[in-house]
Design a protein around this motif. Sequence first.
Motif, PDB file in Angstrom:
ATOM      1  N   GLY A  52       0.805  -1.222   0.000  1.00 46.69           N
ATOM      2  CA  GLY A  52       0.000   0.000   0.000  1.00 46.69           C
ATOM      3  C   GLY A  52       0.832   1.262   0.000  1.00 46.69           C
ATOM      4  O   GLY A  52       0.422   2.283  -0.565  1.00 46.69           O
ATOM      5  N   LEU A  53       1.988   1.201   0.634  1.00 45.38           N
ATOM      6  CA  LEU A  53       2.788   2.416   0.797  1.00 45.38           C
ATOM      7  C   LEU A  53       3.134   3.094  -0.527  1.00 45.38           C
ATOM      8  O   LEU A  53       3.079   4.323  -0.617  1.00 45.38           O
ATOM      9  CB  LEU A  53       4.058   2.098   1.603  1.00 45.38           C
ATOM     10  CG  LEU A  53       4.679   3.298   2.316  1.00 45.38           C
ATOM     11  CD1 LEU A  53       3.675   3.958   3.243  1.00 45.38           C
ATOM     12  CD2 LEU A  53       5.919   2.865   3.100  1.00 45.38           C
ATOM     13  N   PRO A  54       3.477   2.298  -1.595  1.00 41.56           N
ATOM     14  CA  PRO A  54       3.814   2.966  -2.865  1.00 41.56           C
ATOM     15  C   PRO A  54       2.667   3.824  -3.402  1.00 41.56           C
ATOM     16  O   PRO A  54       2.911   4.787  -4.139  1.00 41.56           O
ATOM     17  CB  PRO A  54       4.092   1.790  -3.810  1.00 41.56           C
ATOM     18  CG  PRO A  54       4.429   0.650  -2.909  1.00 41.56           C
ATOM     19  CD  PRO A  54       3.657   0.857  -1.652  1.00 41.56           C
ATOM     20  N   ALA A  55       1.426   3.485  -3.055  1.00 43.86           N
ATOM     21  CA  ALA A  55       0.286   4.240  -3.585  1.00 43.86           C
ATOM     22  C   ALA A  55       0.131   5.584  -2.900  1.00 43.86           C
ATOM     23  O   ALA A  55      -0.501   6.484  -3.424  1.00 43.86           O
ATOM     24  CB  ALA A  55      -1.000   3.427  -3.416  1.00 43.86           C
ATOM     25  N   ILE A  56       0.672   5.672  -1.681  1.00 47.12           N
ATOM     26  CA  ILE A  56       0.371   6.852  -0.882  1.00 47.12           C
ATOM     27  C   ILE A  56       1.279   8.019  -1.218  1.00 47.12           C
ATOM     28  O   ILE A  56       2.498   7.934  -1.116  1.00 47.12           O
ATOM     29  CB  ILE A  56       0.458   6.503   0.621  1.00 47.12           C
ATOM     30  CG1 ILE A  56      -0.661   5.514   0.922  1.00 47.12           C
ATOM     31  CG2 ILE A  56       0.335   7.761   1.472  1.00 47.12           C
ATOM     32  CD1 ILE A  56      -0.819   5.169   2.344  1.00 47.12           C
ATOM     33  N   ASN A  57       0.651   9.066  -1.666  1.00 48.89           N
ATOM     34  CA  ASN A  57       1.358  10.320  -1.878  1.00 48.89           C
ATOM     35  C   ASN A  57       0.352  11.438  -1.661  1.00 48.89           C
ATOM     36  O   ASN A  57      -0.824  11.177  -1.384  1.00 48.89           O
ATOM     37  CB  ASN A  57       1.969  10.383  -3.282  1.00 48.89           C
ATOM     38  CG  ASN A  57       0.924  10.086  -4.347  1.00 48.89           C
ATOM     39  OD1 ASN A  57      -0.227  10.532  -4.247  1.00 48.89           O
ATOM     40  ND2 ASN A  57       1.315   9.327  -5.356  1.00 48.89           N
ATOM     41  N   TRP A  58       0.798  12.655  -1.760  1.00 49.09           N
ATOM     42  CA  TRP A  58      -0.051  13.802  -1.447  1.00 49.09           C
ATOM     43  C   TRP A  58      -1.327  13.791  -2.293  1.00 49.09           C
ATOM     44  O   TRP A  58      -2.424  14.026  -1.808  1.00 49.09           O
ATOM     45  CB  TRP A  58       0.740  15.099  -1.646  1.00 49.09           C
ATOM     46  CG  TRP A  58      -0.009  16.297  -1.161  1.00 49.09           C
ATOM     47  CD1 TRP A  58      -0.402  17.362  -1.905  1.00 49.09           C
ATOM     48  CD2 TRP A  58      -0.461  16.547   0.179  1.00 49.09           C
ATOM     49  NE1 TRP A  58      -1.075  18.260  -1.122  1.00 49.09           N
ATOM     50  CE2 TRP A  58      -1.123  17.785   0.164  1.00 49.09           C
ATOM     51  CE3 TRP A  58      -0.361  15.826   1.368  1.00 49.09           C
ATOM     52  CZ2 TRP A  58      -1.701  18.337   1.297  1.00 49.09           C
ATOM     53  CZ3 TRP A  58      -0.932  16.368   2.505  1.00 49.09           C
ATOM     54  CH2 TRP A  58      -1.603  17.614   2.469  1.00 49.09           C
ATOM     55  N   GLN A  59      -1.148  13.452  -3.586  1.00 49.99           N
ATOM     56  CA  GLN A  59      -2.287  13.469  -4.501  1.00 49.99           C
ATOM     57  C   GLN A  59      -3.317  12.411  -4.103  1.00 49.99           C
ATOM     58  O   GLN A  59      -4.515  12.659  -4.111  1.00 49.99           O
ATOM     59  CB  GLN A  59      -1.780  13.217  -5.924  1.00 49.99           C
ATOM     60  CG  GLN A  59      -2.780  13.609  -6.981  1.00 49.99           C
ATOM     61  CD  GLN A  59      -2.873  12.568  -8.081  1.00 49.99           C
ATOM     62  OE1 GLN A  59      -2.054  11.649  -8.175  1.00 49.99           O
ATOM     63  NE2 GLN A  59      -3.887  12.710  -8.914  1.00 49.99           N
ATOM     64  N   SER A  75      -6.430  -1.194  -9.706  1.00 45.13           N
ATOM     65  CA  SER A  75      -5.073  -1.680  -9.452  1.00 45.13           C
ATOM     66  C   SER A  75      -4.917  -1.991  -7.977  1.00 45.13           C
ATOM     67  O   SER A  75      -5.416  -1.248  -7.125  1.00 45.13           O
ATOM     68  CB  SER A  75      -4.048  -0.631  -9.886  1.00 45.13           C
ATOM     69  OG  SER A  75      -3.720   0.187  -8.791  1.00 45.13           O
ATOM     70  N   PRO A  76      -4.268  -3.116  -7.657  1.00 44.51           N
ATOM     71  CA  PRO A  76      -4.099  -3.506  -6.247  1.00 44.51           C
ATOM     72  C   PRO A  76      -3.426  -2.419  -5.432  1.00 44.51           C
ATOM     73  O   PRO A  76      -3.649  -2.294  -4.229  1.00 44.51           O
ATOM     74  CB  PRO A  76      -3.206  -4.753  -6.310  1.00 44.51           C
ATOM     75  CG  PRO A  76      -3.161  -5.165  -7.730  1.00 44.51           C
ATOM     76  CD  PRO A  76      -3.612  -4.032  -8.581  1.00 44.51           C
ATOM     77  N   LYS A  77      -2.625  -1.593  -6.095  1.00 47.81           N
ATOM     78  CA  LYS A  77      -1.934  -0.528  -5.381  1.00 47.81           C
ATOM     79  C   LYS A  77      -2.945   0.392  -4.687  1.00 47.81           C
ATOM     80  O   LYS A  77      -2.814   0.715  -3.510  1.00 47.81           O
ATOM     81  CB  LYS A  77      -1.092   0.278  -6.377  1.00 47.81           C
ATOM     82  CG  LYS A  77       0.187   0.824  -5.785  1.00 47.81           C
ATOM     83  CD  LYS A  77       1.052   1.460  -6.850  1.00 47.81           C
ATOM     84  CE  LYS A  77       0.547   2.841  -7.180  1.00 47.81           C
ATOM     85  NZ  LYS A  77       1.533   3.640  -7.957  1.00 47.81           N
ATOM     86  N   ILE A  78      -4.001   0.765  -5.424  1.00 45.24           N
ATOM     87  CA  ILE A  78      -5.017   1.651  -4.851  1.00 45.24           C
ATOM     88  C   ILE A  78      -5.772   0.947  -3.728  1.00 45.24           C
ATOM     89  O   ILE A  78      -6.029   1.520  -2.667  1.00 45.24           O
ATOM     90  CB  ILE A  78      -5.985   2.131  -5.950  1.00 45.24           C
ATOM     91  CG1 ILE A  78      -5.241   3.079  -6.904  1.00 45.24           C
ATOM     92  CG2 ILE A  78      -7.188   2.851  -5.342  1.00 45.24           C
ATOM     93  CD1 ILE A  78      -6.109   3.653  -7.993  1.00 45.24           C
ATOM     94  N   GLN A  79      -6.092  -0.341  -3.970  1.00 42.42           N
ATOM     95  CA  GLN A  79      -6.804  -1.101  -2.932  1.00 42.42           C
ATOM     96  C   GLN A  79      -5.999  -1.139  -1.642  1.00 42.42           C
ATOM     97  O   GLN A  79      -6.494  -0.820  -0.557  1.00 42.42           O
ATOM     98  CB  GLN A  79      -7.062  -2.524  -3.408  1.00 42.42           C
ATOM     99  CG  GLN A  79      -8.065  -2.604  -4.541  1.00 42.42           C
ATOM    100  CD  GLN A  79      -8.130  -3.990  -5.147  1.00 42.42           C
ATOM    101  OE1 GLN A  79      -7.259  -4.830  -4.890  1.00 42.42           O
ATOM    102  NE2 GLN A  79      -9.143  -4.227  -5.962  1.00 42.42           N
ATOM    103  N   TYR A  80      -4.748  -1.529  -1.772  1.00 48.25           N
ATOM    104  CA  TYR A  80      -3.918  -1.641  -0.564  1.00 48.25           C
ATOM    105  C   TYR A  80      -3.644  -0.283   0.053  1.00 48.25           C
ATOM    106  O   TYR A  80      -3.583  -0.136   1.274  1.00 48.25           O
ATOM    107  CB  TYR A  80      -2.605  -2.371  -0.878  1.00 48.25           C
ATOM    108  CG  TYR A  80      -2.778  -3.872  -0.930  1.00 48.25           C
ATOM    109  CD1 TYR A  80      -2.937  -4.598   0.246  1.00 48.25           C
ATOM    110  CD2 TYR A  80      -2.803  -4.547  -2.142  1.00 48.25           C
ATOM    111  CE1 TYR A  80      -3.102  -5.974   0.198  1.00 48.25           C
ATOM    112  CE2 TYR A  80      -2.967  -5.918  -2.199  1.00 48.25           C
ATOM    113  CZ  TYR A  80      -3.114  -6.631  -1.019  1.00 48.25           C
ATOM    114  OH  TYR A  80      -3.283  -7.967  -1.059  1.00 48.25           O
TER     115      TYR A  80
END
Lengths: 250, 283
Positions: free
Chosen positions: B38-45, B248-253
């Motif tokens: 999940g961490l890669p998905a998290i950014n300010w946007q 995308s699993p990135k957003i889910q996680y």
Amino acid sequence: MSKIDIQNLDLFYGPFQALINVNLAIEEKMITALIGPSGCGKSTLLRCLNRMNDLIDGVKITGKVLIDGENIYENGTDLVMLRKKVGMVFQRPNPFPLSIFDNIAYGPRTHGNMNQAELEDIVEKSLRHVELWDILKDKLDYSALNLSLEQQQRLCIARLVAVTPDVMLMDEPCSALDPVATSKIEELMAELKKHYTILIVTHNMQQAARVSDRTGFMLLGKLMEYGETRQVFTTPKEIKTEEYITGRYG
Amino acid sequence: MKFSSQTKQKIAFMLLGIASTIVIVPVIVIFTILIQKGLPAINWQFLTAMPRMGMRAGGIFPAIMGTLYLVSGTIVVALPLGVLAAIYLVEYARRNFLTRMIEVAIVNLAGVPSVVYGLFGMGLFVIYLKMGVSIVAGALTLAIMILPVIITSAKEALQSVPRSFREASLALGVSKWQTIRYVVLPNALPGILTGTILGISRAAGETAPILFTVAAFYLPRLPKSIFDQCMALPYHLYVLSTQVPNVSPKIQYGTALVLVGMVFLLNLVAVIVRSHIRSRKQW
């Protein structure tokens, strides 16, 4: 007229009768001691005088307690007024977990709108009254719980002084204190006697003999004997009193 | 087969050790997977943008805000109600049939499955009281769900205030209400706060109670009023993982990580508050 006049007082905890037809007249500006073995009802009697027994479920009280001629068990008695007039000092010192200043200011603050200067004045007077001012005047912001037990008990008395009562009820006020502290509190009581009517419950007979003017001896819910302290301790009328004060039981 | 008492003791200790270690395994696994994926998905946007392309891109801002709105609404309703009820039960109510019934009701309320709260909320607030699917209805439903937690913890906090404080205050001629207000409540506050935060963290994470009462499937804007629907993190997560194809699993996680992070943060605050107060408590 006596300051406090207890007439035909009976008290029941559920089916158990803890006070049996107690009659007692307490004189103004004197120290009256109540002695007797544990469970004899002396604390219960004391707590009848500011109606603290009302807090316990299942208590039933009959009879009269006249303070300044008014029956405090009359319907419509204002408990707030009564307890302002008849203050209480407890067995264990029980300061609030607040500063020394706030402990003493607590009563006056809740009773009326006082400004800071008036409060400071009351705090100083009250602490002087119990001879704590000189020791604590620079530590008023300290937590009251850091004081020694003796100082805590003095503080509790000062907290009471601040609401200007007439009568002080003391429920074994020295039982948590060592002998030195005890004798200091006793000296204080002799001083307080000038201003207040004091009732003290104690199971320490020497203490009763030392500090009090009048002594009542209680046994199993009954007031067995009551009179001048000297008389009760030297020439008791009741055989049970004599047996108790000579240490036959207790 | 016979073991010496020494061996028995070793076996017993080992079993106890294993049992307690097993407890932490799921926590570690969940956190590792969530952080890893999940961490890669998290950014300010991701945290501040509206979702786009049917939630397959963009951020989860409305869901975060929705959850915050719901949580605030829940506190506003549940905290005063719960604390007042606890004060009544501890300080005023006599031990009788009615108080026992109230206590039984509280225990039972705590055991009701959350989906039942959801249906109850829909029936009462959304339909009968005509609030519609809205933030008010959702917050009220969540508030009822966490009431038992708040009442129980507030009761315990009030009961833990020493009797001697109350007696000291009453004996000074201070009225019962003033005694509660100035002596009992301040000393019970930390316990009440802890319970409240735990209740809130549960409210923040539940899906079922908001399912029929407030949660919007896809609403890429912020609610206009408390009678508006809103998105909420738990429901958004459910939607992302089961209702929308090709997310995308990135957003889910990432969404799951934000939700768990929020709940974790709330619990952490509760723990810190509690330990801070405990160290100051002197009786």
